[in-house]
Motif scaffolding. Structure first.
Motif, short mmCIF file in Angstrom:
data_model
loop_
_atom_site.label_atom_id
_atom_site.label_comp_id
_atom_site.label_asym_id
_atom_site.label_seq_id
_atom_site.Cartn_x
_atom_site.Cartn_y
_atom_site.Cartn_z
N GLY A 135 -20.57 117.26 17.13
CA GLY A 135 -21.30 117.87 16.14
C GLY A 135 -21.96 116.46 15.20
N ILE A 136 -21.09 115.74 15.10
CA ILE A 136 -21.65 114.72 14.25
C ILE A 136 -22.82 113.59 14.98
N ILE A 137 -22.45 113.42 16.08
CA ILE A 137 -23.44 112.61 16.72
C ILE A 137 -24.73 113.32 16.90
N LEU A 138 -24.53 114.84 17.30
CA LEU A 138 -25.83 115.26 17.54
C LEU A 138 -26.33 115.52 16.25
N HIS A 139 -25.86 115.75 15.04
CA HIS A 139 -26.33 115.93 13.67
C HIS A 139 -27.30 114.48 13.41
N PHE A 140 -26.78 113.47 13.66
CA PHE A 140 -27.40 112.24 13.12
C PHE A 140 -28.09 111.63 14.13
N LEU A 141 -28.08 111.46 15.32
CA LEU A 141 -28.60 110.98 16.51
C LEU A 141 -29.27 111.95 17.57
N GLU A 142 -28.75 113.08 17.65
CA GLU A 142 -29.45 114.17 18.30
C GLU A 142 -29.34 114.04 19.93
N LYS A 143 -28.42 113.22 20.22
CA LYS A 143 -28.10 113.14 21.70
C LYS A 143 -26.78 112.49 21.76
N PRO A 144 -26.25 112.55 23.09
CA PRO A 144 -24.87 111.74 23.15
C PRO A 144 -25.15 110.25 23.34
N ILE A 145 -24.40 109.45 22.56
CA ILE A 145 -24.11 107.99 22.39
C ILE A 145 -23.18 107.27 23.39
N ASN B 45 -19.86 103.65 17.45
CA ASN B 45 -20.42 103.64 15.99
C ASN B 45 -21.58 104.53 15.57
N ILE B 46 -21.65 105.10 14.47
CA ILE B 46 -22.79 105.91 14.11
C ILE B 46 -23.53 105.23 13.05
N PRO B 47 -24.48 104.57 13.43
CA PRO B 47 -25.21 103.84 12.15
C PRO B 47 -26.01 104.46 11.13
N ALA B 48 -26.01 104.21 10.07
CA ALA B 48 -26.75 104.62 8.76
C ALA B 48 -26.42 106.35 8.54
N ALA B 49 -25.28 106.66 8.51
CA ALA B 49 -24.84 108.06 8.17
C ALA B 49 -25.19 108.27 6.71
N THR B 50 -25.12 109.65 6.30
CA THR B 50 -25.11 110.05 4.78
C THR B 50 -24.16 110.95 4.66
N ASP B 51 -23.23 110.83 3.57
CA ASP B 51 -22.15 111.85 3.45
C ASP B 51 -22.61 113.42 2.70
N ARG B 52 -21.89 113.85 2.37
CA ARG B 52 -22.34 115.08 1.93
C ARG B 52 -22.70 115.15 0.54
N VAL B 53 -22.67 114.09 -0.39
CA VAL B 53 -23.16 114.03 -1.55
C VAL B 53 -24.35 112.99 -1.60
N GLY B 54 -24.72 112.77 -0.33
CA GLY B 54 -26.06 111.90 -0.31
C GLY B 54 -25.62 110.25 -0.30
N GLN B 55 -24.39 109.90 -0.33
CA GLN B 55 -24.22 108.29 -0.38
C GLN B 55 -24.58 107.81 1.20
N LYS B 56 -25.14 106.82 1.28
CA LYS B 56 -25.43 106.09 2.38
C LYS B 56 -24.41 105.59 3.01
N ILE B 57 -23.89 105.64 4.16
CA ILE B 57 -22.72 104.89 4.74
C ILE B 57 -23.26 104.08 5.98
N PRO B 58 -23.30 102.69 5.55
CA PRO B 58 -23.95 101.69 6.57
C PRO B 58 -23.76 101.95 8.07
N SER B 59 -22.31 102.20 8.18
CA SER B 59 -21.88 102.57 9.70
C SER B 59 -20.42 102.90 9.66
N MET B 60 -20.50 104.14 10.42
CA MET B 60 -19.15 104.78 10.68
C MET B 60 -18.53 104.34 12.04
N GLY B 61 -17.44 103.70 12.07
CA GLY B 61 -16.73 103.47 13.35
C GLY B 61 -15.73 104.39 13.70
#
Length: 143
Positions: free
Chosen positions: A58-68, A84-100
């Protein structure tokens, strides 16, 4: 002579092929209630049969819209899958540079554990569960 060479090359290739070389889809259910949304309760690992692996949740589909694409390494019965999911945003709007992400899938017991860690931050989110192999791969995206 040529026949013998081709047989030896084929045998060496077969013996050196990783155990996850067959086209397979692992569908996983995780207990991720304490992951603050960074580890999905449903996750899939798509092995293409040529040494490549993709991950979908679900997270990959939310941020990148397809399998990675991911990387996989086998150690005994365990597969260690990283992505890795690059440039994610958490639920309070804080930018996360990359999620490993690191997933460990035991191909014998079908147990899986997933750890998500924002790069350069101390937090870690995790989930554990079980997987099953899906036999019908006609619906799996090929892109």
């Amino acid at each position: 002579m040529l026949k013998r060479f081709l047989c030896v090359v084929g045998l060496v290739g077969a013996l050196s092929t990783p155990a996850y070389a067959a086209e397979q889809f692992y569908e996983c259910d995780l207990n991720a209630k304490r992951s603050l949304g960074w580890v999905s309760e449903k996750m899939g690992f798509i092995f293409d049969g040529k040494g490549g692996v993709k991950v979908v949740d679900g997270i990959i589909l939310h941020f990148l819209e397809k399998p990675i694409a991911a990387k996989a390494r086998k150690n005994g019965d365990n597969l260690r899958i990283t992505w890795n999911i690059p440039a994610a945003t958490d639920r309070v709007g804080q930018k996360i540079p990359s999620m490993g992400y690191i997933a460990t899938l035991n191909t014998k017991s079908m147990a899986v554990s997933v750890v998500a860690k924002p790069i350069s931050f101390p937090q870690r989110f995790s989930g554990k569960g079980t997987c099953k192999i899906r036999k019908n791969l006609r619906w799996v995206p090929r892109s």
